[in-house]
Design a protein around this motif. Structure first.
Motif, PDB file in Angstrom:
ATOM      1  N   LEU A 101      -4.423  -4.854  -0.024  1.00 52.92           N
ATOM      2  CA  LEU A 101      -4.591  -3.410  -0.076  1.00 52.92           C
ATOM      3  C   LEU A 101      -3.980  -2.807   1.181  1.00 52.92           C
ATOM      4  N   ARG A 102      -3.191  -1.748   0.992  1.00 53.17           N
ATOM      5  CA  ARG A 102      -2.617  -1.025   2.122  1.00 53.17           C
ATOM      6  C   ARG A 102      -3.078   0.420   2.051  1.00 53.17           C
ATOM      7  N   LEU A 103      -3.426   0.971   3.203  1.00 56.43           N
ATOM      8  CA  LEU A 103      -3.836   2.365   3.300  1.00 56.43           C
ATOM      9  C   LEU A 103      -2.787   3.132   4.088  1.00 56.43           C
ATOM     10  N   PHE A 104      -2.476   4.343   3.607  1.00 54.10           N
ATOM     11  CA  PHE A 104      -1.510   5.216   4.260  1.00 54.10           C
ATOM     12  C   PHE A 104      -2.120   6.606   4.397  1.00 54.10           C
ATOM     13  N   ALA A 105      -1.678   7.342   5.414  1.00 50.46           N
ATOM     14  CA  ALA A 105      -2.129   8.719   5.602  1.00 50.46           C
ATOM     15  C   ALA A 105      -1.016   9.502   6.283  1.00 50.46           C
ATOM     16  N   ASP A 106      -1.162  10.817   6.274  1.00 49.16           N
ATOM     17  CA  ASP A 106      -0.170  11.660   6.937  1.00 49.16           C
ATOM     18  C   ASP A 106      -0.583  12.023   8.353  1.00 49.16           C
ATOM     19  N   GLY A 107      -1.685  11.476   8.826  1.00 46.74           N
ATOM     20  CA  GLY A 107      -2.147  11.740  10.182  1.00 46.74           C
ATOM     21  C   GLY A 107      -3.414  10.954  10.453  1.00 46.74           C
ATOM     22  N   PRO A 108      -3.989  11.147  11.637  1.00 48.18           N
ATOM     23  CA  PRO A 108      -5.220  10.423  11.960  1.00 48.18           C
ATOM     24  C   PRO A 108      -6.359  10.868  11.047  1.00 48.18           C
ATOM     25  N   PRO A 109      -7.354  10.014  10.850  1.00 46.76           N
ATOM     26  CA  PRO A 109      -8.453  10.334   9.947  1.00 46.76           C
ATOM     27  C   PRO A 109      -9.074  11.714  10.171  1.00 46.76           C
ATOM     28  N   ALA A 110      -9.168  12.161  11.397  1.00 45.98           N
ATOM     29  CA  ALA A 110      -9.793  13.464  11.674  1.00 45.98           C
ATOM     30  C   ALA A 110      -8.935  14.642  11.217  1.00 45.98           C
ATOM     31  N   ARG A 111      -7.628  14.401  10.993  1.00 47.00           N
ATOM     32  CA  ARG A 111      -6.745  15.516  10.627  1.00 47.00           C
ATOM     33  C   ARG A 111      -5.927  15.256   9.368  1.00 47.00           C
ATOM     34  N   LEU A 112      -6.127  14.150   8.695  1.00 47.29           N
ATOM     35  CA  LEU A 112      -5.279  13.842   7.545  1.00 47.29           C
ATOM     36  C   LEU A 112      -5.523  14.788   6.375  1.00 47.29           C
ATOM     37  N   SER A 113      -4.474  14.984   5.571  1.00 52.49           N
ATOM     38  CA  SER A 113      -4.634  15.756   4.335  1.00 52.49           C
ATOM     39  C   SER A 113      -4.081  14.990   3.147  1.00 52.49           C
ATOM     40  N   VAL A 114      -3.395  13.873   3.415  1.00 49.98           N
ATOM     41  CA  VAL A 114      -2.907  12.974   2.370  1.00 49.98           C
ATOM     42  C   VAL A 114      -3.421  11.575   2.697  1.00 49.98           C
ATOM     43  N   LEU A 115      -3.955  10.912   1.693  1.00 50.40           N
ATOM     44  CA  LEU A 115      -4.498   9.571   1.856  1.00 50.40           C
ATOM     45  C   LEU A 115      -4.097   8.762   0.636  1.00 50.40           C
ATOM     46  N   MET A 116      -3.541   7.569   0.845  1.00 57.44           N
ATOM     47  CA  MET A 116      -3.094   6.759  -0.281  1.00 57.44           C
ATOM     48  C   MET A 116      -3.486   5.303  -0.057  1.00 57.44           C
ATOM     49  N   ALA A 117      -3.957   4.676  -1.135  1.00 57.66           N
ATOM     50  CA  ALA A 117      -4.298   3.257  -1.121  1.00 57.66           C
ATOM     51  C   ALA A 117      -3.467   2.575  -2.201  1.00 57.66           C
ATOM     52  N   CYS A 118      -2.842   1.450  -1.861  1.00 61.90           N
ATOM     53  CA  CYS A 118      -2.021   0.719  -2.832  1.00 61.90           C
ATOM     54  C   CYS A 118      -2.388  -0.755  -2.828  1.00 61.90           C
ATOM     55  N   TRP A 119      -2.506  -1.312  -4.038  1.00 59.98           N
ATOM     56  CA  TRP A 119      -2.705  -2.737  -4.213  1.00 59.98           C
ATOM     57  C   TRP A 119      -1.362  -3.333  -4.592  1.00 59.98           C
ATOM     58  N   THR A 120      -0.963  -4.374  -3.882  1.00 61.25           N
ATOM     59  CA  THR A 120       0.315  -5.006  -4.150  1.00 61.25           C
ATOM     60  C   THR A 120       0.394  -5.468  -5.600  1.00 61.25           C
ATOM     61  N   GLY A 121       1.462  -5.026  -6.270  1.00 64.56           N
ATOM     62  CA  GLY A 121       1.716  -5.434  -7.647  1.00 64.56           C
ATOM     63  C   GLY A 121       0.876  -4.719  -8.687  1.00 64.56           C
ATOM     64  N   LEU A 122       0.036  -3.764  -8.272  1.00 65.44           N
ATOM     65  CA  LEU A 122      -0.835  -3.095  -9.240  1.00 65.44           C
ATOM     66  C   LEU A 122      -0.616  -1.595  -9.246  1.00 65.44           C
ATOM     67  N   SER A 123      -1.483  -0.869  -8.565  1.00 61.99           N
ATOM     68  CA  SER A 123      -1.413   0.584  -8.629  1.00 61.99           C
ATOM     69  C   SER A 123      -1.697   1.207  -7.269  1.00 61.99           C
ATOM     70  N   CYS A 124      -1.458   2.514  -7.214  1.00 64.50           N
ATOM     71  CA  CYS A 124      -1.730   3.293  -6.011  1.00 64.50           C
ATOM     72  C   CYS A 124      -2.606   4.476  -6.400  1.00 64.50           C
ATOM     73  N   GLN A 125      -3.452   4.872  -5.480  1.00 63.58           N
ATOM     74  CA  GLN A 125      -4.244   6.087  -5.624  1.00 63.58           C
ATOM     75  C   GLN A 125      -3.853   7.011  -4.488  1.00 63.58           C
ATOM     76  N   LEU A 126      -3.376   8.188  -4.844  1.00 63.18           N
ATOM     77  CA  LEU A 126      -2.941   9.196  -3.903  1.00 63.18           C
ATOM     78  C   LEU A 126      -3.942  10.340  -3.939  1.00 63.18           C
ATOM     79  N   TRP A 127      -4.452  10.718  -2.776  1.00 65.55           N
ATOM     80  CA  TRP A 127      -5.428  11.813  -2.659  1.00 65.55           C
ATOM     81  C   TRP A 127      -4.879  12.852  -1.703  1.00 65.55           C
ATOM     82  N   TRP A 128      -5.106  14.137  -2.022  1.00 64.68           N
ATOM     83  CA  TRP A 128      -4.778  15.198  -1.096  1.00 64.68           C
ATOM     84  C   TRP A 128      -5.649  16.410  -1.383  1.00 64.68           C
ATOM     85  N   MET A 129      -5.683  17.318  -0.400  1.00 64.48           N
ATOM     86  CA  MET A 129      -6.419  18.566  -0.568  1.00 64.48           C
ATOM     87  C   MET A 129      -5.447  19.616  -1.089  1.00 64.48           C
TER      88      MET A 129
END
Length: 171
Positions: A101-129
């Motif tokens: 599992l890999r986690l990505f964001a557009d900034g540090p946790p206190a200021r992020l507005s995009v958050l994405m989690a991806c499982w290798t070979g499966l799917s990704c979940q993209l979250w934003w406000m």
């Protein structure tokens, strides 16, 4: 909502509903100060409600430890994150070590507005406000390079729906 990628077009009747076939699943949740979601309604601040919703919705699903906290993660640079225009979040321990599992964001946790989690070979979940809503989109990992285009298309769709114009017809 469910759409077909590429193009964010309506899913044709009888189309395969696997993420690999191009299915994009979209969820939208109210995170306004007057949200009807009981566990969010007492939390001050839109970003705090967003991050709480993300955590409550995904920790079990991502196989993260029950005491998982985004605040404990640091931003890092990886080649993959740089290609995506995001930053990598870590380190973290997943409960299921067989799933990468890999986690990505557009900034540090206190200021992020995009958050994405991806499982290798499966799917990704993209979250934003998006205004007073949290948007969650699930898609096949092979579309990861298109994450920004997916976000833009879904945002445009939501804006059309707010304006009363609905979903674009299938070509």
């Amino acid at each position: 909502m469910r759409l077909l990628w590429p193009g964010a077009v309506p899913l044709p009747p009888g189309h395969d509903t696997s993420y690999e076939s191009g299915l994009v699943a979209i969820g939208v949740q109210d995170i306004s100060p007057t949200t009807q979601v009981e566990q969010l309604s007492s939390i001050p601040g839109q970003r705090a409600r967003f991050l709480t919703l993300w955590r409550d919705s995904t920790v079990d699903q991502l196989g993260l430890a029950s005491d998982f906290s985004l605040a404990a993660l640091s931003l890092g640079d990886t080649e993959e994150a740089s290609r995506l225009g995001l930053r990598a979040l870590g380190p973290f321990a997943a409960v299921d070590p067989t799933r990468e599992l890999r986690l990505f964001a557009d900034g540090p946790p206190a200021r992020l507005s995009v958050l994405m989690a991806c499982w290798t070979g499966l799917s990704c979940q993209l979250w934003w406000m998006d205004g007073e809503a949290a948007v969650e989109v699930t898609f096949a990992e092979r579309f990861l390079p298109d994450w920004a285009a997916i976000r833009n298309e879904v945002t445009a769709l939501l804006n059309r729906m707010r304006a009363g114009r609905g979903v674009a017809p299938h070509p």
